[in-house]
Scaffold this motif. Structure first.
Motif, mmCIF file in Angstrom:
data_model
loop_
_atom_site.group_PDB
_atom_site.id
_atom_site.type_symbol
_atom_site.label_atom_id
_atom_site.label_comp_id
_atom_site.label_asym_id
_atom_site.label_seq_id
_atom_site.Cartn_x
_atom_site.Cartn_y
_atom_site.Cartn_z
ATOM 1 N N UNK A 106 0.793 -1.289 -0.010
ATOM 2 C CA UNK A 106 0.137 0.039 -0.051
ATOM 3 C C UNK A 106 1.031 1.266 -0.064
ATOM 4 N N UNK A 107 0.678 2.116 -0.889
ATOM 5 C CA UNK A 107 1.357 3.335 -1.307
ATOM 6 C C UNK A 107 0.922 4.592 -1.090
ATOM 7 N N UNK A 108 1.266 5.747 -0.871
ATOM 8 C CA UNK A 108 1.010 6.940 -0.938
ATOM 9 C C UNK A 108 2.012 7.886 -2.023
ATOM 10 N N UNK A 109 1.689 8.155 -3.083
ATOM 11 C CA UNK A 109 2.640 8.892 -4.204
ATOM 12 C C UNK A 109 3.782 8.136 -4.247
ATOM 13 N N UNK A 110 3.450 6.333 -4.332
ATOM 14 C CA UNK A 110 4.746 5.690 -4.852
ATOM 15 C C UNK A 110 5.567 5.293 -3.617
ATOM 16 N N UNK A 111 5.264 5.922 -2.195
ATOM 17 C CA UNK A 111 6.086 5.491 -1.176
ATOM 18 C C UNK A 111 5.332 4.492 -0.087
ATOM 19 N N UNK A 112 5.684 3.426 0.225
ATOM 20 C CA UNK A 112 4.920 2.506 1.182
ATOM 21 C C UNK A 112 4.715 3.308 2.352
ATOM 22 N N UNK A 113 3.379 2.989 2.831
ATOM 23 C CA UNK A 113 2.846 3.652 3.916
ATOM 24 C C UNK A 113 3.251 3.035 5.227
ATOM 25 N N UNK A 114 3.731 1.852 5.110
ATOM 26 C CA UNK A 114 4.264 1.060 6.422
ATOM 27 C C UNK A 114 5.566 0.390 5.902
ATOM 28 N N UNK A 115 6.590 -0.019 6.467
ATOM 29 C CA UNK A 115 7.699 -0.611 6.567
ATOM 30 C C UNK A 115 7.494 -1.956 6.144
ATOM 31 N N UNK A 126 -5.234 3.818 7.551
ATOM 32 C CA UNK A 126 -4.220 5.031 7.671
ATOM 33 C C UNK A 126 -4.245 5.622 6.465
ATOM 34 N N UNK A 127 -5.059 5.837 5.566
ATOM 35 C CA UNK A 127 -5.183 6.566 4.408
ATOM 36 C C UNK A 127 -6.052 7.710 4.501
ATOM 37 N N UNK A 128 -5.944 8.808 4.282
ATOM 38 C CA UNK A 128 -6.953 9.977 4.057
ATOM 39 C C UNK A 128 -7.564 9.975 2.774
ATOM 40 N N UNK A 129 -8.561 9.387 2.488
ATOM 41 C CA UNK A 129 -8.885 9.349 1.060
ATOM 42 C C UNK A 129 -9.375 10.724 0.625
ATOM 43 N N UNK A 130 -9.889 11.646 1.313
ATOM 44 C CA UNK A 130 -10.414 12.834 0.692
ATOM 45 C C UNK A 130 -9.147 13.693 0.150
ATOM 46 N N UNK A 131 -7.890 13.154 0.696
ATOM 47 C CA UNK A 131 -6.756 13.724 0.189
ATOM 48 C C UNK A 131 -6.167 13.282 -0.885
ATOM 49 N N UNK A 132 -6.918 12.451 -1.559
ATOM 50 C CA UNK A 132 -6.305 11.711 -2.815
ATOM 51 C C UNK A 132 -7.142 12.115 -3.952
ATOM 52 N N UNK A 133 -6.551 12.125 -5.348
ATOM 53 C CA UNK A 133 -7.226 12.574 -6.287
ATOM 54 C C UNK A 133 -7.187 11.281 -7.306
ATOM 55 N N UNK A 134 -6.958 10.029 -6.883
ATOM 56 C CA UNK A 134 -7.089 9.049 -7.610
ATOM 57 C C UNK A 134 -6.569 7.896 -6.922
ATOM 58 N N UNK A 135 -6.581 6.652 -7.331
ATOM 59 C CA UNK A 135 -6.179 5.483 -6.683
ATOM 60 C C UNK A 135 -5.822 4.469 -7.903
ATOM 61 N N UNK A 158 -2.708 8.334 -4.960
ATOM 62 C CA UNK A 158 -1.928 9.914 -5.475
ATOM 63 C C UNK A 158 -2.622 11.086 -4.856
ATOM 64 N N UNK A 159 -1.956 11.658 -4.118
ATOM 65 C CA UNK A 159 -2.487 13.004 -3.301
ATOM 66 C C UNK A 159 -2.852 14.001 -4.363
ATOM 67 N N UNK A 160 -3.809 14.660 -3.942
ATOM 68 C CA UNK A 160 -4.406 15.882 -4.998
ATOM 69 C C UNK A 160 -3.660 17.048 -4.698
#
Length: 710
Positions: A106-115, A126-135, A158-160
């Motif tokens: 699971x990634x946010x802007x290409x970076x894994x959200x956990x190690x 742990x993702x804030x979906x309103x902050x994303x513009x796409x999945x 991908x963050x908006x």
């Protein structure tokens, strides 16, 4: 090559029927914007030409569906099943059974959200979906680009970007089942600098299910500064806080007679997750793209989980609390260079993630009549340890245009993962193993061939390898460190994307994924399991996506799959042999379709039905869940700055289970109430919402996508 093709009539009949129904769109005049993705190759690529299986949920879909749970949108991607375990908790199925295993990235802007090594099947809360513009959802091994755990797939949010002009939105929604939520977004761009803040606050009270209250906060702050016309300095901050009760699962009788009941009165999960990144991305030289990012994570999860409570007598039970925290500091970078027909990408990652964990035993008082757990007293410390995790990786990826529409691509990544384990207690079967260091390394190659056969017909094929090392909890949970091996997976896939008639987009793929030493949780009793290497597994199937826009009024989205998941070799004990059996929680058929009607531009009406086929609940293939079909309705109306929406989930008030399992081993008598567990699904639920927007929320400050994307 693929044994699933031995039953072509099963997969072809629904496809032929769907295509025949959709030919009415042959003469429709439809304008469609082409979706692009970044996860497939770490650069902006039209999804129609991506060399691997990938699906996208774009910003328009997020605005149309208004999801309160990420599964409501990612399940629109063929081959994806994200189960709803309540209050944003979940597990996942992408080219795997519905599993809790560490086979997804699971990634946010290409970076894994956990190690690596601290996977959490619930991590998407742990993702804030309103902050994303796409999945973007990569199906199948993506380890050559994204490292370990990217086996079943990778999901990238991908963050908006900041808006080009002033933006301010407020929203609120409520359901008849105690869910309420407020959303806010604000941002602006001043010259070369922009900022965007997006977040929400949700709560659940007095729902259909006992002991199911929840509070959730999500927040994303993104700042962009253009250093020049082609170089972007981007920083993000994402924070999530979840405080939820855990109602747990039910036995067979209670599931069928009182699905809203819970045995629990004090179980909980508390999560605080913070991620921060800053980096530059863009063009530093002609024909090149560069990205370099530094990131930080701070995560704490404290819980008294329902799945760690075990009955020890008519009036007693045992349980434990589990407290885990980690911080991460890492850096990742890549450079891509284009020379005519050749494109080459090289990159790397370095990360350190110290973790602290502690568990405490509980003695629990149980009501023998109702089965409820009434109170508890704390006992001895069961686990107390720390682990210094480190991960280093280098990778390369190349593609070459051969001419005539043909292209080849190849990639290779090398990962090394080190666990430096310190046990603060005396080693024992419950307190864990002795202090030690263990390391795992793996090279993950991929290779593929593509063919642009016609302007609207694209074929791709490929071979890829994925791997996942044993998790910290699996390696060091007993006095003798189990001889667990990294799981490796080899995949072959063949797919096509086409627009055979105007308005109709087709995405189809057939795959085979073979696992070696796949790590499974062997269930010893309800709610209790231990890690085992499963020998050999096979996952194969056909995934189909259809997106039809007939005209401005009518459209349809269909996502479906036929899949088989089997143990090729699995002998968990001298007396048990599950080789050749279906893996539990692996439905053969699954699909979802939504029909949308827009009588006027401002009004959207959606009718959605989802189907989950029957599956085995146990390794012996003796206990079966019969599957279910759900129907949902949605309506949305926009009037200038105002948007109103309403939905009905589970319109037919279906009694169903989100997840079903059994510890029965196929030997001796079976006791459903002692061996079978069910996570009941929500009944018919009505939801209404409204939002108000000021400013230009339809544009962003990305300068037409000139910056690198990851």
């Amino acid at each position: 090559m693929f044994s699933v093709l031995s039953r072509p009539q099963c997969a072809v009949r629904p496809l032929a029927l769907a295509l025949s129904l959709l030919t009415i769109a042959a003469h429709a005049e439809v304008t469609q914007l082409e979706d692009v993705v970044v996860t497939a190759t770490r650069e902006v690529t039209p999804i129609a030409k991506a060399p691997i299986s990938i699906g996208k949920i774009n910003q328009q879909t997020l605005q149309d569906i208004k999801p309160t749970f990420i599964g409501q949108v990612v399940n629109r991607v063929p081959g994806v099943v994200m189960t709803d375990l309540g209050n944003e908790q979940h597990n996942m199925s992408i080219r795997q059974p519905m599993t809790y295993a560490a086979v997804y990235q699971y990634l946010e802007d290409g970076i894994p959200i956990r190690p690596v090594g601290i996977f959490n099947h619930n991590a998407l809360y742990e993702i804030n979906l309103p902050g994303a513009d796409g999945i973007e959802v990569v199906r199948g091994p993506a380890s050559s680009l994204y490292g370990s755990n990217a086996v079943g797939g990778a999901i990238n949010f991908t963050t908006a970007a900041p808006p080009a002009g002033p933006l301010f939105t407020l929203g609120a929604q409520f359901s008849n089942e105690g869910y309420r939520r407020a959303d806010i977004a604000a941002g602006n761009t001043w010259g070369d600098t922009g900022i965007r803040l997006s977040g929400y606050q949700a709560a659940r009270r007095d729902s259909w299910q006992d002991h199911n209250e929840m509070d959730k906060t999500g927040l994303t702050l993104r700042g962009d500064h253009w250093l020049n016309e082609s170089l972007l300095w981007k920083s993000t901050l994402t924070y999530s806080k979840l405080d939820t009760e855990m109602p747990g699962s039910l036995n067979a009788t209670d599931f069928n007679t009182r699905p809203g009941f819970s045995y629990n009165t004090f179980t909980y999960r508390e999560v605080d997750a913070l991620r921060a990144t800053t980096g530059i991305e863009g063009e530093l030289n002609a024909g090149g793209k560069t990205s370099a990012t530094v990131y930080y994570r701070d995560n704490t999860t404290n819980q008294l989980p329902s799945y760690l409570i075990f009955n020890t007598g008519p009036k007693t039970a045992s349980g434990r609390t589990t407290d885990n925290s980690f911080t991460s500091l890492g850096a990742t970078a890549f450079h891509r260079q284009q020379w005519d027909a050749l494109k080459l990408t090289v990159g790397g990652l370095i990360e350190t993630s110290p973790q602290d964990a502690r568990e405490q035993n509980l003695s629990i008082v149980r009501d023998p009549v109702s089965g409820k757990y009434l109170s508890y007293t704390k006992g001895s410390i069961r686990r107390d340890y720390s682990v210094d995790l480190s991960n280093q990786a280098v990778y390369g990826d190349a593609s070459y245009a051969l001419g005539g529409g043909w292209g080849i691509n190849a990639g290779l990544r090398y990962d090394r993962v080190v666990y430096d384990f310190t046990n603060y207690l005396k080693p024992s079967p419950t307190t864990g193993g002795a202090s030690q260091e263990q390391s795992f390394s793996n090279a993950s190659p991929k290779a593929g061939l593509t063919w642009q056969a016609a302007p609207d017909l694209f074929f791709y094929s490929g071979y890829s390898v994925g791997f996942t090392p044993p998790e910290v909890g699996s390696l060091f949970s007993s006095a003798i460190t189990p001889n667990l091996k990294p799981a490796t997976f080899d995949q072959f896939e063949l797919g096509l994307r086409s627009q055979p008639i105007p308005g109709l987009k087709l995405d189809a793929v057939v795959y085979r994924l073979d696992g070696e030493d796949e790590l499974v949780n062997f269930t010893t009793q309800p709610g209790k399991s231990e890690p085992r290497n499963a020998g050999k597994t096979r996952h194969e199937g056909v995934e189909l996506g259809l997106n039809w826009t007939a005209n401005s009024a009518w459209s349809m989205n269909l996502a479906g799959q036929y899949a088989k998941h089997i143990y090729r070799e699995y002998k968990p004990s001298p007396t048990l042999n599950f080789s050749g059996n279906d893996i539990p929680a692996a439905p053969t058929w699954q699909g979802q379709v939504e029909l949308v009607y827009r009588p006027i531009e401002a009004l959207r009406l959606g009718f959605e039905t989802s189907y989950l086929g029957k599956y085995w609940m146990d390794e012996s293939n003796k206990v079966e869940y019969g599957g279910h079909t759900l129907v949902n309705l949605r309506a949305q109306y926009r009037l200038k700055q105002f948007t109103l929406w309403a939905s009905v989930n589970n319109l037919l008030d279906k009694h169903y289970s989100e997840m079903s399992a059994s510890s029965y081993k196929g030997q001796g008598p079976r006791n459903p109430d002692a061996q079978d567990t069910y996570n009941p699904g929500a009944p018919r639920t009505f939801l209404v919402g409204a939002s108000w927007a000021f400013g230009d929320g339809g544009r962003d400050g990305s300068r037409d996508g000139k910056g690198a994307q990851q």
